[in-house]
Design a protein around this motif. Sequence first.
Motif, PDB file in Angstrom:
ATOM      1  N   ASP A   1      10.192   7.682   1.584  1.00 35.14           N
ATOM      2  CA  ASP A   1       9.997   7.293   0.181  1.00 35.14           C
ATOM      3  C   ASP A   1      11.310   7.052  -0.573  1.00 35.14           C
ATOM      4  O   ASP A   1      11.414   6.058  -1.315  1.00 35.14           O
TER       5      ASP A   1
ATOM      6  N   SER B   1       0.845  -1.185   0.000  1.00 40.18           N
ATOM      7  CA  SER B   1       0.000   0.000   0.000  1.00 40.18           C
ATOM      8  C   SER B   1       0.889   1.247   0.000  1.00 40.18           C
ATOM      9  O   SER B   1       1.975   1.194  -0.582  1.00 40.18           O
ATOM     10  N   ARG B   2       0.426   2.335   0.630  1.00 44.79           N
ATOM     11  CA  ARG B   2       1.210   3.581   0.585  1.00 44.79           C
ATOM     12  C   ARG B   2       1.872   3.841   1.932  1.00 44.79           C
ATOM     13  O   ARG B   2       1.191   3.846   2.968  1.00 44.79           O
TER      14      ARG B   2
ATOM     15  N   ASP C   1      -4.152   3.079  -3.367  1.00 43.76           N
ATOM     16  CA  ASP C   1      -3.750   3.295  -1.966  1.00 43.76           C
ATOM     17  C   ASP C   1      -4.871   2.835  -1.017  1.00 43.76           C
ATOM     18  O   ASP C   1      -5.922   2.346  -1.451  1.00 43.76           O
ATOM     19  N   GLN C   2      -4.634   3.033   0.285  1.00 43.45           N
ATOM     20  CA  GLN C   2      -5.550   2.518   1.302  1.00 43.45           C
ATOM     21  C   GLN C   2      -6.988   2.989   1.082  1.00 43.45           C
ATOM     22  O   GLN C   2      -7.936   2.194   1.143  1.00 43.45           O
TER      23      GLN C   2
ATOM     24  N   ASN D   1      -2.935  -0.486   8.712  1.00 47.17           N
ATOM     25  CA  ASN D   1      -1.586  -0.429   8.127  1.00 47.17           C
ATOM     26  C   ASN D   1      -0.618  -1.268   8.952  1.00 47.17           C
ATOM     27  O   ASN D   1      -0.684  -1.277  10.182  1.00 47.17           O
TER      28      ASN D   1
ATOM     29  N   ARG E   1       3.871  -0.026  -6.788  1.00 52.37           N
ATOM     30  CA  ARG E   1       3.605   1.419  -6.865  1.00 52.37           C
ATOM     31  C   ARG E   1       2.288   1.731  -7.585  1.00 52.37           C
ATOM     32  O   ARG E   1       1.702   2.775  -7.381  1.00 52.37           O
TER      33      ARG E   1
ATOM     34  N   GLN F   1       3.143   5.727   5.028  1.00 53.47           N
ATOM     35  CA  GLN F   1       2.508   6.859   5.698  1.00 53.47           C
ATOM     36  C   GLN F   1       3.519   7.941   6.078  1.00 53.47           C
ATOM     37  O   GLN F   1       3.135   9.015   6.516  1.00 53.47           O
TER      38      GLN F   1
END
Length: 247
Positions: free
Chosen positions: A176, A168-169, A213-214, A233, A209, A171
């Motif tokens: 990154d 997922s992304r 996302d969530q 998460n 990627r 937080q």
Amino acid sequence: MPQNDTIDFGFTPVPRAEKAGMVRQVFDSVAPRYDVMNDLMSLGLHRLWKRIFVNAIGAGPRDTLLDLAAGTGDIGFLAKERGAGRVILADINHAMLNVGQGRALGRGLAAGLDFVCCDAEKLPFPDRSVERVSMAFGLRNCTDKDAVLREARRVLRPGGRLLVLEFSRLQVAALDPVYDAWSFKALPAIGARVAKDSESYRYLAESIRMMPDQEQLAGMFRAAGLENVSHRNLSGGIVAIHSGWRL
Ligand SMILES: C[S@@+](CC[C@H](N)C(=O)[O-])C[C@H]1O[C@@H](n2cnc3c(N)ncnc32)[C@H](O)[C@@H]1O
């Protein structure tokens, strides 16, 4: 070519009809080294994520669990060892399921496990026939993710639950660059050395990627008719567990 006829294969748009075959080639190639590569790529973290996931599935002895994109069997084996009733391991790829069947025999787990080769977008199971559906690290590889979620809801009994574990992304945006370096430099390099296949691992990194996302995935759960949708998460959002119920 009209936009609707293409879909992302990692970062590359490909004809929609070709993605499933390309994904199949990836998993044909990685199947023999899949388990060792998972340990290397996640630094062992995938084992923790999967244990937490199977606890969240919570399948008991009277429950049938359908594990989609079951691959080499990690989720089904853990669920069975924790007392799940019938466990169906479903995957589109024979090579992955063959590795899983060998592992099941090695763990003395063959009884009570069914291996079914099928497409999660078109399940060969009756409506309202299972109590739990799970999918770990499979959804991002599917061509029509909405169809997978609709099919999962269709086969769930009322009161049943779908759980999806996926990348997922993150937080924490500051992380990154480190995550990018790991995904796009280290993973293909490890893939080249250990699995003799850097391209498949480049695709896997890119597909992470491209995963919704969530919040987007939660919206897709709701659009498929699932209710009481929530997510959790893990490891700062590297992965997330989404849950939804058929009421
Ligand atoms: C990254 S592996 C995950 C395997 C396992 N769930 C795990 O967590 O180790 C992704 C799996 O999804 C399967 N897969 C891809 N597209 C699929 C589809 N449309 N239907 C069913 N399985 C699919 C692949 O064959 C592969 O075994």
